[in-house]
Design a protein around this motif. Structure first.
Motif, PDB file in Angstrom:
ATOM      1  N   ALA A   1       0.815  -1.215   0.000  1.00 48.80           N
ATOM      2  CA  ALA A   1       0.000   0.000   0.000  1.00 48.80           C
ATOM      3  C   ALA A   1       0.848   1.265   0.000  1.00 48.80           C
ATOM      4  CB  ALA A   1      -0.925   0.004   1.219  1.00 48.80           C
ATOM      5  N   GLY A   2       2.114   1.126   0.418  1.00 50.83           N
ATOM      6  CA  GLY A   2       2.969   2.301   0.525  1.00 50.83           C
ATOM      7  C   GLY A   2       2.980   2.834   1.943  1.00 50.83           C
ATOM      8  N   ASP A   3       4.170   3.213   2.389  1.00 53.87           N
ATOM      9  CA  ASP A   3       4.321   3.733   3.743  1.00 53.87           C
ATOM     10  C   ASP A   3       3.838   5.179   3.779  1.00 53.87           C
ATOM     11  OD1 ASP A   3       5.009   4.322   6.297  1.00 53.87           O
ATOM     12  OD2 ASP A   3       7.118   3.762   6.122  1.00 53.87           O
ATOM     13  N   THR A   4       2.943   5.505   4.707  1.00 55.89           N
ATOM     14  CA  THR A   4       2.443   6.877   4.807  1.00 55.89           C
ATOM     15  C   THR A   4       3.546   7.852   5.174  1.00 55.89           C
ATOM     16  OG1 THR A   4       1.812   6.441   7.106  1.00 55.89           O
ATOM     17  CG2 THR A   4       0.116   6.180   5.430  1.00 55.89           C
ATOM     18  N   ALA A   5       4.627   7.357   5.771  1.00 53.69           N
ATOM     19  CA  ALA A   5       5.744   8.250   6.087  1.00 53.69           C
ATOM     20  C   ALA A   5       6.397   8.783   4.825  1.00 53.69           C
ATOM     21  CB  ALA A   5       6.775   7.518   6.949  1.00 53.69           C
ATOM     22  N   ASP A   6       6.208   8.088   3.708  1.00 52.64           N
ATOM     23  CA  ASP A   6       6.787   8.523   2.445  1.00 52.64           C
ATOM     24  C   ASP A   6       5.876   9.469   1.674  1.00 52.64           C
ATOM     25  OD1 ASP A   6       8.948   6.867   2.989  1.00 52.64           O
ATOM     26  OD2 ASP A   6       8.037   5.160   1.956  1.00 52.64           O
ATOM     27  N   ALA A   7       4.644   9.650   2.129  1.00 48.48           N
ATOM     28  CA  ALA A   7       3.706  10.516   1.416  1.00 48.48           C
ATOM     29  C   ALA A   7       4.196  11.960   1.447  1.00 48.48           C
ATOM     30  CB  ALA A   7       2.316  10.412   2.043  1.00 48.48           C
ATOM     31  N   ASN A   8       4.077  12.629   0.305  1.00 51.70           N
ATOM     32  CA  ASN A   8       4.548  14.010   0.213  1.00 51.70           C
ATOM     33  C   ASN A   8       3.548  14.834  -0.582  1.00 51.70           C
ATOM     34  OD1 ASN A   8       6.132  16.315   0.314  1.00 51.70           O
ATOM     35  ND2 ASN A   8       7.324  15.736  -1.474  1.00 51.70           N
ATOM     36  N   PHE A   9       3.021  15.882   0.050  1.00 49.41           N
ATOM     37  CA  PHE A   9       2.065  16.774  -0.598  1.00 49.41           C
ATOM     38  C   PHE A   9       2.667  18.153  -0.851  1.00 49.41           C
ATOM     39  CE2 PHE A   9      -0.325  13.759   2.014  1.00 49.41           C
ATOM     40  CZ  PHE A   9      -1.203  13.232   1.090  1.00 49.41           C
ATOM     41  N   ASN A  10       3.961  18.306  -0.615  1.00 51.88           N
ATOM     42  CA  ASN A  10       4.583  19.629  -0.689  1.00 51.88           C
ATOM     43  C   ASN A  10       5.789  19.572  -1.623  1.00 51.88           C
ATOM     44  OD1 ASN A  10       3.097  21.202   1.645  1.00 51.88           O
ATOM     45  ND2 ASN A  10       3.551  19.152   2.422  1.00 51.88           N
TER      46      ASN A  10
END
Length: 785
Positions: free
Chosen positions: A623-632
C-alpha cells in the motif's frame, strides 16, 4: 598585405641611403699642438656618429608612423559598436526569479531590469535581431525589436518556477549558434548576450561553467560579447519564512498536526533584533493562530504550530508574516497534509472465520482496516467495473452495500482454493474480476492454503508470480534442513522443526524488509532475536520477471533454498515498459490452522509478535508507507495526484479551485479513458500556493502545496569571479539608476577606437621634432677673424 604598408616598408630604408650620400668628412686643421688636435678629432667623430644615429632613427620612425596613419587603424576587440548601423544579434536574458521582487524606492528589481532592457532595445541598430529569454521558461526565439519590446512588457512580476541565469545563458548560446540561418545578409552579425539579474546566490550554477564554455566554443565567429547588468541591492534587509515542515504528512484522525515554521532575518549584524509575528490560517477558515519571536539579524528561528480536532481529508495551511517587507514572495509559506481514517484492505477467502487472526492483526496495528468477504461477494457490475457487495451488519444480511474494488489499497487472496472457479453471479472467475484492478495499478497479495487447485492458480497467468508445485515439509526433507540459530536461543535448534528466513545485509535492503535494519541494531526486537519458523511451505517455480524477496534457511547452499515471498510487477496493458500493479506471493499459510496441520508458528503470540508484524510488513509495502507521502513540492515541478479510487468516467472535468491565479480553461482538466492519475506541470505549477482539486460532485478532494525553494531567500551575491570566468573580465557591472544605459554599456562593451586622428597628431609632432634636431645637428659654425 595592404599596398600602403608595403610601400612604407620600402621607404623606411630611404634615410639610410641619404645618410650614406650626405655623410660629412671631418675638417682637417693645422694646429701646433698636434696631440690635442688628434684627441679633439676623435671626440668630434663620436658626436657626429651619435647625432647621425639619433636623426636616422627619428626619420625611420617618422616614415613608418606616416604609413601607419594612412592605413587608418582601429583597436580590434570583441566589443560592439552600438552607435553604428550594422545590425546586431542580441539575446536578452531576463532574470524573473522571486528574489527579483525586492522593492527599492517603490520599484522592484524586475521593474528596473525590464526598464533597462527596454533602454537597450532603443540603443540597438534598427534592423537588429533580438531574442528574449525568460529564466522561468527558457524558450526564446528570434524576433525584431518591436516584437521584443512587447514581450518584455509582459514581465510585470516575478515567477516562482525558475532556473538560474546560467541556464538562460545556455539557451542564449543555442540561439546565437543558429542566428546566421535567420539572417538574409549571408554575413555573420556581431553577437551580444545581455543578462539582467540581481546576482543573488540562487541565480548562478557554478557547476555548469565548464559546459557553458563548451557551448560558447560552438558558436560561429564572431564570438559573443557579454554584458551582465547587476540590478541587485548591495545591503538588503529582509524577513523570510524559509519553510513549514511536517513529518509525516499523513496522520490519523486522533493525532495532533505539529508543524515547524522556520523564519530568518537578513540585515546588518550590528542591527537590533526584529520582532517577527507569523500568522497561520488553515483551510481558509476564520480562526487565525499567531506566534511571535525576537529575531536577531543573520539568524534563523523555529516556531511550532499545533492543529487539533481535524476531520479526515486534505488540509491546507497558509503561514504569513504579520508585517510585510520589501520582498513579498517569502512572506508566505504553504503546507498541505492529510488526516486519514485507517486505510482499507480487502481480504477474499473461502472461510471468513479462518481469516480472523489476519483481520485482527491489522486492526490491532490501527493503520489498516480489513474487510473480509467471500469470492461470491466480488461481482462485475454494469459497465464492467468490479464491485464488492456485502452486508456491514452480519445480523442484517439483507442490508447490503456496494463498493468499487478501487476503494481498497490492497486486495488479498487468503486460502482461496480455486480462483478460476466461476462465481455464483455472472460468468467471470476471480482472476477476471481482479485483473483490471491490478493492471490499472492495484496491489494484490496471494496467500495460499493447504488444499488448493494448482491448475486454478495457474489460470491466473500474468497475475501469478509462479506455479505451485508441491508442499515442502521440513520434517520429511532429505537431507534435513541445517540447524537454525537466533540471538536469544543459545543453542541451535533442529531445522526439521521449522526454518527461519535468511536475513543477511543484502536482503534487508529491500523496502519491505528495511525495518529489519533498525531491529538488528536494537538487538532486542523479537522478530530478530526470536524469529518464527515455518514447517510447511509451497515449492513455487518462478515465472518470468518474478524475483524472490527472501528465502527460507532450508539448505546450506543458497541455490537450493526455497522462496518465502515472491514479487511480480504487472505492466500497463497499453505500455509494456510501464509497470503499474504489483503482486506478492507468500508460500506459507496465514489462515487459522488446525493443531493437526500446523504450517508455522506465526500466530503464537506468547513468544513473538511476528503474527502482528508480518501482515503489517506485507500490506504496508504494497500500500505504501504513509511516512513517504509528500504533498509539498517546489514551484515549477510536475506533480502527480491520484484520481478517485472508484474511477472517474471519461470526459469528467476536474476543477482546480485553488490557487486563484489559475482561471478559465486552465482551471479545468478533462479526464481520459481509464485514467487513474493526473500529472500537473508548468505553466500551471509556475505559481506558489495551495492547490486544491475537486470533481463537480464535491465528493472527492485532493491537493498539494507549491513553494519557492528556500535558497531564493539568500540575498547574498554571487562572487564576480564566478560569473566572469565565463563572460570575461569586467563584464559584470552594477546598474546605477543615475546613469543612462548608454553610459553603462560604454563601460561594459564600448566601441572600437579609431586611431587615425591620434596618429596624425603624432606624425606632425614627430616631424617638428625631426626638423629641430636636424637644424641643431647641422648648424653652420661661423669663425671669427
Amino acid at each position: 598585405m595592404n599596398a600602403i604598408l608595403i610601400a612604407g616598408a620600402a621607404l623606411v630604408g630611404l634615410p639610410v641611403l641619404l645618410h650614406l650620400i650626405m655623410k660629412q668628412e671631418p675638417k682637417r686643421l693645422t694646429f701646433p699642438a698636434f696631440r690635442f688636435l688628434t684627441q679633439k678629432l676623435r671626440t668630434n667623430q663620436r658626436k657626429l656618429r651619435l647625432r647621425h644615429f639619433i636623426l636616422l632613427l627619428l626619420r625611420m620612425l617618422l616614415i613608418a608612423l606616416f604609413c601607419l596613419t594612412l592605413y587608418q587603424p582601429t583597436v580590434l576587440s570583441e566589443r560592439l559598436n552600438l552607435s553604428g548601423e550594422q545590425p546586431i544579434a542580441a539575446v536578452i536574458v531576463l532574470d524573473t526569479s522571486p528574489s527579483m521582487g525586492y522593492v527599492v524606492n517603490e520599484k522592484s528589481r524586475l521593474d528596473e531590469a525590464r526598464k533597462r532592457a527596454l533602454e537597450l532595445l532603443d540603443e540597438l541598430p534598427s534592423k537588429s535581431m533580438v531574442a528574449i529569454v525568460d529564466t522561468a521558461e527558457l524558450n526564446g526565439h528570434w524576433s525584431d525589436i518591436p516584437e521584443a519590446r512587447k514581450l518584455l512588457e509582459k514581465f510585470d512580476k516575478p515567477r516562482p518556477g525558475n532556473q538560474p541565469i546560467s541556464s538562460g545563458i545556455a539557451e542564449a548560446y543555442r540561439l546565437l549558434s543558429i542566428v546566421d540561418q535567420e539572417t538574409e545578409t549571408g554575413e555573420p552579425w556581431p553577437r551580444l548576450v545581455a543578462v539582467l539579474t540581481d546576482r543573488t546566490t540562487a541565480c548562478w550554477d557554478s557547476a555548469r561553467t565548464d559546459d557553458l564554455k563548451k557551448l560558447q566554443e560552438r558558436i560561429p565567429l564572431p564570438k559573443p560579447a557579454h554584458a551582465i547588468f547587476d540590478v541587485g541591492v548591495d545591503h538588503p534587509s529582509d524577513i523570510a519564512i524559509l519553510g513549514a515542515e511536517m513529518q509525516p504528512q499523513v496522520i490519523s484522525a486522533n493525532q495532533v498536526a505539529l508543524v515547524t515554521v522556520t523564519v530568518a532575518s537578513t540585515g546588518p549584524p550590528d542591527g537590533p533584533p526584529v520582532e517577527v509575528v507569523v500568522r497561520a490560517k488553515i483551510d481558509d477558515g476564520n480562526s487565525v493562530e499567531r506566534k511571535g519571536i525576537n529575531l536577531p539579524n543573520g539568524q534563523t528561528r523555529a516556531l511550532n504550530f499545533e492543529f487539533k480536532d481535524l476531520k479526515p481529508g486534505i488540509h491546507q495551511v497558509e503561514f504569513s508574516l504579520e508585517t510585510p517587507d520589501k520582498l513579498m514572495f517569502n512572506n508566505t509559506r504553504y503546507l498541505t497534509f492529510r488526516v486519514g481514517e485507517a486505510r482499507r484492505i480487502l481480504t477474499i477467502t473461502d472461510d471468513p472465520q479462518g481469516a480472523a487472526f489476519w483481520q485482527l492483526a491489522h486492526q490491532s496495528k490501527g493503520e489498516f482496516g480489513c474487510l473480509v468477504v467471500t469470492p461470491d461477494n466480488v461481482v462485475v457490475a454494469d459497465g464492467g467495473q468490479t464491485k464488492i457487495e456485502y452486508a456491514p451488519d452480519p445480523k442484517k444480511p439483507e442490508e447490503t452495500i456496494s463498493e468499487s474494488i478501487r476503494e481498497f489499497e490492497v486486495v488479498c487472496l487468503l486460502s482461496v482454493a480455486d480462483p478460476s472457479k466461476k462465481g455464483a453471479i455472472g460468468n467471470e472467475n476471480l482472476w477476471e474480476k481482479l485483473r483490471p484492478y491490478v493492471e490499472s495499478g492495484g496491489k494484490l497479495a496471494i496467500i495460499p492454503g493447504s488444499n488448493l487447485s494448482i491448475e486454478g492458480y495457474a489460470a491466473g497467468c500474468n497475475l501469478m508470480p509462479g506455479t505451485f508445485k508441491s508442499v515442502i515439509d521440513t520434517t520429511k526433507m532429505q537431507p534435513p534442513p541445517p540447524k537454525q540459530t537466533a540471538p536469544s536461543w543459545g543453542e541451535p535448534r533442529d531445522g526439521q522443526n521449522g526454518v527461519t528466513w535468511v536475513l543477511d545485509d543484502a536482503v534487508i535492503q529491500h523496502p519491505m524488509l528495511r525495518p529489519f535494519q533498525g531491529w538488528k541494531a536494537k538487538g532486542n526486537v523479537d522478530a530478530v532475536s526470536n524469529p518464527s519458523r515455518a514447517q510447511k511451505f509451497w515449492d513455487v517455480a518462478k515465472s518470468e520477471g518474478t524475483s524472490a524477496l527472501v528465502y527460507y534457511s532450508d539448505s546450506e547452499k543458497a541455490k537450493d533454498r526455497h522462496a518465502a515471498i515472491l514479487e511480480l510487477n504487472i505492466p500497463d496493458p497499453k505500455d509494456a515498459k510501464k509497470m503499474k500493479g504489483k503482486v506478492l506471493l507468500l508460500t506459507t499459510r496465514l489462515d487459522i490452522q488446525s493443531p493437526y496441520d500446523e504450517w508455522n508458528d506465526y500466530w503464537k503470540l506468547e513468544s513473538s509478535t511476528w503474527g502482528l508484524v508480518f501482515p503489517w510488513l506485507v500490506i504496508r509495502y504494497l500500500a505504501g508507507d504513509t511516512a513517504d507521502a509528500n504533498f509539498n513540492h517546489a514551484a515549477g515541478q510536475s506533480v502527480t495526484i491520484p484520481l478517485p479510487k472508484e474511477g472517474v468516467p471519461k470526459g469528467t472535468k476536474i476543477a482546480i479551485e485553488k490557487p486563484s491565479e489559475i482561471v478559465g480553461s486552465d482551471a479545468l482538466i478533462e479526464v481520459g479513458d481509464k485514467q487513474t492519475e493526473l500529472r500537473i506541470g508548468p505553466p500551471r505549477t509556475n505559481h506558489a500556493g495551495n492547490f486544491l482539486f475537486t470533481v463537480n460532485t464535491k465528493s472527492w478532494r485532493e491537493g498539494f502545496s507549491l513553494n519557492v525553494p528556500a535558497e531564493e531567500s539568500n540575498l547574498n551575491k554571487v562572487p564576480l569571479e564566478a560569473i566572469e570566468e565565463l563572460t570575461g573580465k569586467s563584464s559584470v557591472v552594477p546598474v546605477d539608476r543615475n546613469r543612462t544605459l548608454r553610459e553603462i554599456m560604454e563601460i561594459v562593451i564600448g566601441s572600437p577606437v579609431d586611431l587615425f586622428p591620434w596618429l596624425l597628431i603624432l606624425v606632425l609632432l614627430l616631424l617638428t621634432l625631426e626638423g629641430l634636431v636636424a637644424n641643431r645637428f647641422y648648424r653652420r659654425v661661423t669663425s671669427l677673424r
